[in-house]
Design a protein around this motif. Sequence first.
Motif, PDB file in Angstrom:
ATOM      1  N   ARG A  16     -68.590  71.408   6.407  1.00  0.00           N
ATOM      2  CA  ARG A  16     -67.273  71.670   6.939  1.00  0.00           C
ATOM      3  C   ARG A  16     -66.477  72.037   6.880  1.00  0.00           C
ATOM      4  N   VAL A  17     -64.954  72.462   6.842  1.00  0.00           N
ATOM      5  CA  VAL A  17     -64.055  73.363   5.556  1.00  0.00           C
ATOM      6  C   VAL A  17     -63.583  72.095   4.840  1.00  0.00           C
ATOM      7  N   THR A  18     -63.180  71.084   5.866  1.00  0.00           N
ATOM      8  CA  THR A  18     -62.855  69.417   5.438  1.00  0.00           C
ATOM      9  C   THR A  18     -63.828  68.869   4.088  1.00  0.00           C
ATOM     10  N   ASP A  19     -65.072  69.523   4.026  1.00  0.00           N
ATOM     11  CA  ASP A  19     -66.027  69.319   2.667  1.00  0.00           C
ATOM     12  C   ASP A  19     -65.763  69.966   1.967  1.00  0.00           C
ATOM     13  N   VAL A  20     -65.790  71.332   1.917  1.00  0.00           N
ATOM     14  CA  VAL A  20     -65.514  72.154   1.228  1.00  0.00           C
ATOM     15  C   VAL A  20     -64.550  72.089   0.644  1.00  0.00           C
ATOM     16  N   VAL A  21     -63.207  72.089   1.418  1.00  0.00           N
ATOM     17  CA  VAL A  21     -61.913  71.097   0.744  1.00  0.00           C
ATOM     18  C   VAL A  21     -61.811  70.602  -0.607  1.00  0.00           C
ATOM     19  N   ALA A  22     -62.611  68.962   0.164  1.00  0.00           N
ATOM     20  CA  ALA A  22     -63.021  68.483  -0.743  1.00  0.00           C
ATOM     21  C   ALA A  22     -63.852  68.054  -1.844  1.00  0.00           C
ATOM     22  N   GLU A  23     -64.790  69.175  -1.939  1.00  0.00           N
ATOM     23  CA  GLU A  23     -65.766  69.753  -2.817  1.00  0.00           C
ATOM     24  C   GLU A  23     -65.060  70.429  -4.274  1.00  0.00           C
ATOM     25  N   LEU A  24     -63.508  71.046  -3.525  1.00  0.00           N
ATOM     26  CA  LEU A  24     -63.186  72.116  -4.468  1.00  0.00           C
ATOM     27  C   LEU A  24     -62.076  71.540  -5.172  1.00  0.00           C
ATOM     28  N   VAL A  25     -61.274  70.079  -4.633  1.00  0.00           N
ATOM     29  CA  VAL A  25     -61.246  68.921  -5.338  1.00  0.00           C
ATOM     30  C   VAL A  25     -61.468  68.591  -6.171  1.00  0.00           C
ATOM     31  N   ARG A  26     -62.322  67.960  -5.662  1.00  0.00           N
ATOM     32  CA  ARG A  26     -62.895  67.251  -6.818  1.00  0.00           C
ATOM     33  C   ARG A  26     -64.041  68.603  -8.216  1.00  0.00           C
ATOM     34  N   ARG A  27     -64.137  69.809  -7.782  1.00  0.00           N
ATOM     35  CA  ARG A  27     -64.181  70.801  -9.739  1.00  0.00           C
ATOM     36  C   ARG A  27     -63.342  70.430 -10.208  1.00  0.00           C
ATOM     37  N   LEU A  28     -61.745  70.845  -9.346  1.00  0.00           N
ATOM     38  CA  LEU A  28     -60.780  71.021  -9.880  1.00  0.00           C
ATOM     39  C   LEU A  28     -60.253  69.730 -10.956  1.00  0.00           C
ATOM     40  N   ASN A  29     -60.747  68.666  -9.979  1.00  0.00           N
ATOM     41  CA  ASN A  29     -59.903  67.561 -10.603  1.00  0.00           C
ATOM     42  C   ASN A  29     -58.528  66.818 -10.364  1.00  0.00           C
ATOM     43  N   ILE A  30     -58.311  67.625  -8.864  1.00  0.00           N
ATOM     44  CA  ILE A  30     -57.399  66.961  -8.468  1.00  0.00           C
ATOM     45  C   ILE A  30     -56.902  65.836  -7.992  1.00  0.00           C
ATOM     46  N   ALA A  31     -55.779  65.469  -8.262  1.00  0.00           N
ATOM     47  CA  ALA A  31     -55.963  63.906  -7.996  1.00  0.00           C
ATOM     48  C   ALA A  31     -55.846  63.520  -6.012  1.00  0.00           C
ATOM     49  N   ALA A  32     -54.419  64.256  -5.707  1.00  0.00           N
ATOM     50  CA  ALA A  32     -53.956  64.206  -4.688  1.00  0.00           C
ATOM     51  C   ALA A  32     -55.555  64.625  -3.520  1.00  0.00           C
ATOM     52  N   THR A  33     -54.888  64.063  -2.479  1.00  0.00           N
ATOM     53  CA  THR A  33     -56.248  64.667  -0.902  1.00  0.00           C
ATOM     54  C   THR A  33     -55.848  65.764  -0.778  1.00  0.00           C
ATOM     55  N   ILE A  34     -56.307  66.793  -0.679  1.00  0.00           N
ATOM     56  CA  ILE A  34     -56.268  67.813   0.537  1.00  0.00           C
ATOM     57  C   ILE A  34     -57.023  68.013   2.140  1.00  0.00           C
ATOM     58  N   VAL A  35     -56.566  67.859   2.767  1.00  0.00           N
ATOM     59  CA  VAL A  35     -56.855  68.303   4.345  1.00  0.00           C
ATOM     60  C   VAL A  35     -56.378  69.028   4.952  1.00  0.00           C
ATOM     61  N   PRO A  36     -57.495  70.126   5.193  1.00  0.00           N
ATOM     62  CA  PRO A  36     -56.983  71.129   6.188  1.00  0.00           C
ATOM     63  C   PRO A  36     -57.349  71.092   7.630  1.00  0.00           C
ATOM     64  N   MET A  37     -56.259  71.470   8.217  1.00  0.00           N
ATOM     65  CA  MET A  37     -55.919  70.979   9.327  1.00  0.00           C
ATOM     66  C   MET A  37     -57.304  70.977  10.831  1.00  0.00           C
ATOM     67  N   SER A  38     -57.725  72.406  10.846  1.00  0.00           N
ATOM     68  CA  SER A  38     -59.246  72.419  11.499  1.00  0.00           C
ATOM     69  C   SER A  38     -60.289  72.435  10.834  1.00  0.00           C
ATOM     70  N   ASP A  39     -61.653  71.855  11.209  1.00  0.00           N
ATOM     71  CA  ASP A  39     -62.945  72.637  10.702  1.00  0.00           C
ATOM     72  C   ASP A  39     -63.103  73.982  11.190  1.00  0.00           C
ATOM     73  N   ASP A  40     -62.186  74.111  12.738  1.00  0.00           N
ATOM     74  CA  ASP A  40     -62.682  75.564  13.191  1.00  0.00           C
ATOM     75  C   ASP A  40     -61.503  76.354  13.226  1.00  0.00           C
ATOM     76  N   ARG A  41     -62.557  78.111  13.231  1.00  0.00           N
ATOM     77  CA  ARG A  41     -61.305  79.060  13.037  1.00  0.00           C
ATOM     78  C   ARG A  41     -60.662  78.947  13.297  1.00  0.00           C
ATOM     79  N   VAL A  42     -59.858  79.463  12.828  1.00  0.00           N
ATOM     80  CA  VAL A  42     -58.625  80.011  13.199  1.00  0.00           C
ATOM     81  C   VAL A  42     -57.068  80.218  12.155  1.00  0.00           C
ATOM     82  N   ARG A  43     -57.246  81.999  12.699  1.00  0.00           N
ATOM     83  CA  ARG A  43     -56.686  83.231  11.956  1.00  0.00           C
ATOM     84  C   ARG A  43     -55.256  83.391  12.231  1.00  0.00           C
ATOM     85  N   THR A  44     -54.382  83.581  11.571  1.00  0.00           N
ATOM     86  CA  THR A  44     -52.581  84.257  11.571  1.00  0.00           C
ATOM     87  C   THR A  44     -52.721  85.627  11.834  1.00  0.00           C
ATOM     88  N   ARG A  45     -52.717  86.075  12.985  1.00  0.00           N
ATOM     89  CA  ARG A  45     -52.060  87.942  12.995  1.00  0.00           C
ATOM     90  C   ARG A  45     -50.808  88.503  13.611  1.00  0.00           C
TER      91      ARG A  45
END
Length: 228
Positions: A16-45
């Motif tokens: 899930r995108v949410t889990d991917v972001v959490a993993e990146l946060v862990r690897r970068l040692n970021i203290a804040a919790t970062i949560v994407p708006m959705s796990d679905d694919r949304v693209r700005t056009r």
Amino acid sequence: IGLHLLRTHLVNSGMRVTDVVAELVRRLNIAATIVPMSDDRVRTRIVTDAGEFSLQQWFVANRCTPAVRRIRFDGVDGATPAREALRAVKDADAVIIGPSNPLISIDPILALLAPYLERDRVFTVSPIVGGRSLKGPTVDMLIDVGEEPTSIGVGMHYERVAATLIIDTADAALQSRIEALGVRVVVGNIVMADAAGERRVAAEVVSIAQQAMSGGSAHADSSASTPH
């Protein structure tokens, strides 16, 4: 580039995108919790007279040209908020919308989460000071889509979502006109010239939200101002 490649690899592996972001946060040692708006694919056009572009193509490759006629969020109609995002906005004492570009940075999130926000608990910081963007092409984009490129326009853009708008002292003369929209205004120094300025503004905005939510009189401390 490495971070983007890793993110794409993890998403393609089925995470899930949410889990991917959490993993990146862990690897970068970021203290804040970062949560994407959705796990679905949304693209700005970006829709222009010369055709439709992805945000990246228009913003980076084309250097914010041609002029924007319309912005659409491909996939948003079928998307749902991530459960962690819903929990975050529902459990928050206050929701603060930072001084980012309303059209391309904030509106995609609001397209999904706005129905779950309590207006009285939402505070936003104007991205426009004295008629100029704090960063990026915000003013030009607002003009292109027919919105007023001032803090008044920002108040109009967010009036149904946010009860409080924090504007800079340079725009203090606009306060009464913004308040006529039914938006409470707090005036202070919101220009962030450096990292110390960023910390100062962040602390002041949190303090404003805390005072408002506790029933106190919110105000910004302009005594620790930095140069515009």
